[in-house]
Structure formats: C-alpha cells, structure tokens
Design an enzyme around this catalytic site. Structure first.
Site, PDB file in Angstrom:
ATOM      1  CE  LYS A  41      -0.315  -0.434   5.054  1.00 54.30           C
ATOM      2  NZ  LYS A  41      -0.940  -0.862   6.014  1.00 54.30           N
ATOM      3  NE  ARG A 140      -6.618   0.014  10.852  1.00 59.01           N
ATOM      4  CZ  ARG A 140      -5.486  -0.054  10.394  1.00 59.01           C
ATOM      5  NH1 ARG A 140      -4.520   0.974  10.668  1.00 59.01           N
ATOM      6  NH2 ARG A 140      -4.994  -1.439   9.889  1.00 59.01           N
ATOM      7  CE1 TYR A 262      12.315  31.646   4.011  1.00 64.94           C
ATOM      8  CE2 TYR A 262      12.717  29.348   4.007  1.00 64.94           C
ATOM      9  CZ  TYR A 262      12.337  30.367   3.516  1.00 64.94           C
ATOM     10  OH  TYR A 262      12.063  30.686   2.237  1.00 64.94           O
ATOM     11  CG  MET A 310       9.506  23.458  -0.316  1.00 61.45           C
ATOM     12  SD  MET A 310       8.355  24.196  -1.715  1.00 61.45           S
ATOM     13  CE  MET A 310       7.275  25.338  -0.378  1.00 61.45           C
TER      14      MET A 310
HETATM   15  C1  LIG Z   1      -0.430  -1.933   6.850  1.00 60.60           C
HETATM   16  C2  LIG Z   1      -0.927  -3.246   7.171  1.00 60.60           C
HETATM   17  C3  LIG Z   1      -0.144  -4.337   7.481  1.00 60.60           C
HETATM   18  C4  LIG Z   1       1.317  -4.472   7.525  1.00 60.60           C
HETATM   19  O1  LIG Z   1       1.746  -4.149   8.507  1.00 60.60           O
HETATM   20  P1  LIG Z   1       3.585  -3.818   8.992  1.00 60.60           P
HETATM   21  O2  LIG Z   1       3.481  -3.619  10.462  1.00 60.60           O
HETATM   22  O3  LIG Z   1       3.953  -2.788   8.119  1.00 60.60           O
HETATM   23  O4  LIG Z   1       3.938  -5.121   8.663  1.00 60.60           O
HETATM   24  C5  LIG Z   1      -0.828  -5.521   7.816  1.00 60.60           C
HETATM   25  N1  LIG Z   1      -2.207  -5.753   8.033  1.00 60.60           N
HETATM   26  C6  LIG Z   1      -2.919  -4.405   7.946  1.00 60.60           C
HETATM   27  C7  LIG Z   1      -4.417  -4.546   8.150  1.00 60.60           C
HETATM   28  C8  LIG Z   1      -2.288  -3.142   7.536  1.00 60.60           C
HETATM   29  O5  LIG Z   1      -3.212  -2.168   7.740  1.00 60.60           O
END
Ligand SMILES: *Cc1c(COP(=O)(O)O)cnc(C)c1O
Length: 380
Positions: A41, A140, A262, A310
C-alpha cells in the site's frame, strides 16, 4: 563540473531490491508454514510499488495487499495473472463490478460489503473471492461481534464466493509483551470459530517476528520488507533497504554571529562553514528536524543547523577538512550511519511515516545485485 558530473540529480534514493527480497525470505522462514503476503500500500511505503512488487513476485510472492482499489488496479496490470491483489480498505459502493472484472479480492469490512459482493458474485459464475475482516478490538475496520453472529446464523450470506481468509489486525503487535495481543487473538479465534473453517490471517511484520510459533495461515508483511524496525525495542533483524543521499549545493564561509536560514534560529558563535544540501521538507525530510539531526560524510557527523527549508537544509561542516566537501558532492541522510529509526525518533514519529513521506522528487534507483559481486550492481 568536476564533482557535479553530468547528472541532474538533487538527491538519490536507492532502493535495494535484493534486501527487500532477503527480508521477505526472512519473514517467510520465521513464519513457515504460513504463506507471506507483501503489503505494498501507499506505493510500497513510498519506495515504488511496481518495482518492489515485481522483485517480490520474482522471489515467489503471489499475494499483495494494497489499501485502495486504485492501487490494486494499477499493480494488477504490472504483474502476471497469478498474482492476487487484496484491498484492505474495503469494497466501496459502486466499485464492485470494477473490482470483480479485474479479479481484485476485496477485504469485506461490513455486512453491507458482504451483501454487495454476494450480489455481484451471484451473477459472476462463482469465481469471486474475498477476505472477511473481523474487528477483534482495534476499533478501526472490520465486522463487529454482532455482524459475525449474523453471518454465523445465515451461512447463505457467504455463498457464491470463496472466502480465502478471515483476518484481523492487532493494535499492539509492535509491543509483544502487551496482554492486548492475547486478548485480541482470543476474540478473533472465538469469533472465527463461529464461521465455517476458513484459513486465518492476523500477523503483520511485528506479529510474524514475535510469534513465530503461531503466525496464522497468511502473514501480511509490510515494514519489515522495507527494512524498518517492526518491533518497538531490541535490535532490528531486517536488512537495510533504503539509502538516501543529498547533493551539496553550496559551501560557504560565514563569520561569527551570522544567522543561518529562515528565522535565523541558528547564529554562528565562531567563524563557520555552512553546506547547503538539496533536500528539504518537500522531499519528506521532517521540518521538525530543524536544528536537530545530521547528515553524514564518510562516517563523520555533520549537524543540521537552522530550519529545514522546502528544498534545502543547512549543515555545519566547520570541522571537516576544506577539501573533504564541495558543491556537487553527496552526503548521506539515510544509510549506514543513520537509520530510518534514528530519523523517526529524532522527529518524534515512526519509520512508516518517514518512508511514506519520501517525496516524488527524489531520484529513485533500484539496485539489484543479483548473484554477482556487490560492486557489479545492475539497475533495474
Ligand atoms: C499496513 C498493514 C499491514 C502491514 O503492517 P506492517 O506493520 O507494516 O508489517 C498488515 N495488515 C494491515 C491490516 C495493515 O493495515
């Protein structure tokens, strides 16, 4: 000229795909006989989902998790047909046909999502799959306790498509001593047992590493693949994946009592040499690291002084020999001398956030050392 060469590169982000694969194998070997899926992701935690997924596919990984349907669709076209893509954030109304057509496997997080997938599946010839997510205590995403009871009392709701896994996610997997892990897993087990026998998935990287005896049937590995520290304390068992180095834009001598950057939050006490490097907060270097943290040159620490801009930031390089550093040179921001965790800790965040903030301007290079010697690198 000279130190600049002919590359128009302000900062180089090198992603070591061999290290990603080695980390995958490490999680695979601690988790066996469970299968290991790769969580890619958010563009593979900022590193480039197509390159990372391709390397993992070549290493034998066939299951990939994204958060969003769009991410899965983009990768679907990049990998061979026997790769399976799962969408963690669920099945949105109106996207069912698109997901079904592309063979994407949604994670169903509510009864409404189950019903909608079942409706599509009924007209699809029985080849659709899903994962059911149960909320075992993180509050969640996922089916509630009551939802699971409804499913248990009406098995027809799960007819017409294959439920590949029932999954949950742990709120404190990075804290293996926490009793909440056992409480969540007991809840997950109790609720899963109400359903027909379905393989189970609950382990992220941390849970896979800390519960090698009980990883479930499918591990969902993310941060560990990318070399991050999965567990809150102790040594990091994963190989480093990311190197980030930034170009020196200018080096200047400034007298004592001179403001830098800055707000002039840094004022030199004595004559100093200041190097300006070409990474700033727009590239994901946290602005909170103004006046904190450092870059490195051949193992020598060069402290950040003044605010992060930046597109650049300033280092105090007074202690270096003059010839050691000049415009066009690269200094290390992430690598051998400074880990993701070092930077995350200084910025009051976690490695996940440092990685996913690494900006699109950074020149991503994918190193594959393959079977050859380390200096024979081939870039994919
Ligand atoms: C992001 C995620 C993972 C991966 O978790 P890591 O801690 O990066 O290994 C696994 N399961 C779900 C549901 C996630 O949202």
């Amino acid at each position: 000229m000279g130190r600049w060469g002919d590359e128009d590169v302000s900062a180089r982000l090198t992603v070591d795909l061999d290290a990603v694969v080695e980390n995958y194998r490490r999680i695979e070997s601690t988790s066996a006989p469970a299968a290991v899926a790769s969580v890619v992701k958010a563009n593979a935690y900022g590193l480039g989902a197509i390159a990372v997924s391709g390397a993992l596919y070549a290493a034998g990984c066939r299951r990939f998790f994204t958060a969003q349907l769009g991410e899965a669709l983009a990768l679907r076209n990049a990998l061979p047909d026997d790769a399976t893509f799962y969408v963690l954030n669920g099945l949105w109304p109106g996207t069912e046909i698109e997901a079904a057509q592309a063979g994407i496997v949604p994670v169903l997080n509510s009864l409404d999502q189950v019903r909608r997938w079942r409706r599509v599946a009924a007209s699809w010839g029985g080849r659709l799959s899903a994962i059911l997510q149960i909320d075992s205590g993180m509050s969640r995403l996922g089916l509630t306790r009551e939802d699971v009871r409804v499913l248990a009392g009406d098995p027809d709701l799960l007819s017409g498509f294959e439920v590949q896994f029932v999954m949950t996610h742990l709120a404190l997997a990075d804290t293996p001593g926490s009793c909440w892990n056992d409480i969540q897993l007991a809840t997950f087990e109790k609720l899963s047992n109400l359903l027909p026998a379905i393989p189970r998935s609950f382990a992220n990287s941390a849970a896979a590493l800390t519960r090698p005896q009980r990883p479930g049937d499918l591990v969902r590995a993310g941060i560990g693949l990318y070399g991050g520290q999965a567990i809150a304390s102790g040594p990091n068992p994963m190989r480093r994946v990311v190197d980030l180095s930034a170009r020196v834009l200018q080096v200047r001598d400034v007298p004592a009592n001179t403001g830098v950057g800055y707000g002039m939050t840094h004022v030199t006490r004595a004559p100093a040499r200041i190097a300006t490097i070409a990474v700033g907060y727009a590239d994901g270097w946290p602005r909170r690291l103004g006046g904190r943290g450092a870059a490195f040159l051949d193992g020598r620490r060069l402290p950040v002084v003044g605010r992060i801009s930046m597109d650049s930031m300033t280092l105090d390089v007074t202690d270096l020999p003059r010839s050691a550093l000049d415009a066009g040179d690269f200094v290390e921001l992430l690598g051998e001398n400074q880990s993701l965790e070092d930077v995350a800790a200084q910025a009051g965040t976690i490695s996940y956030e440092i990685l996913t903030n690494l900006g699109p301007r950074l020149d991503r290079t994918y190193a594959r050392y393959g079977a050859g010697p380390l200096d024979g690198r081939v870039y994919a």
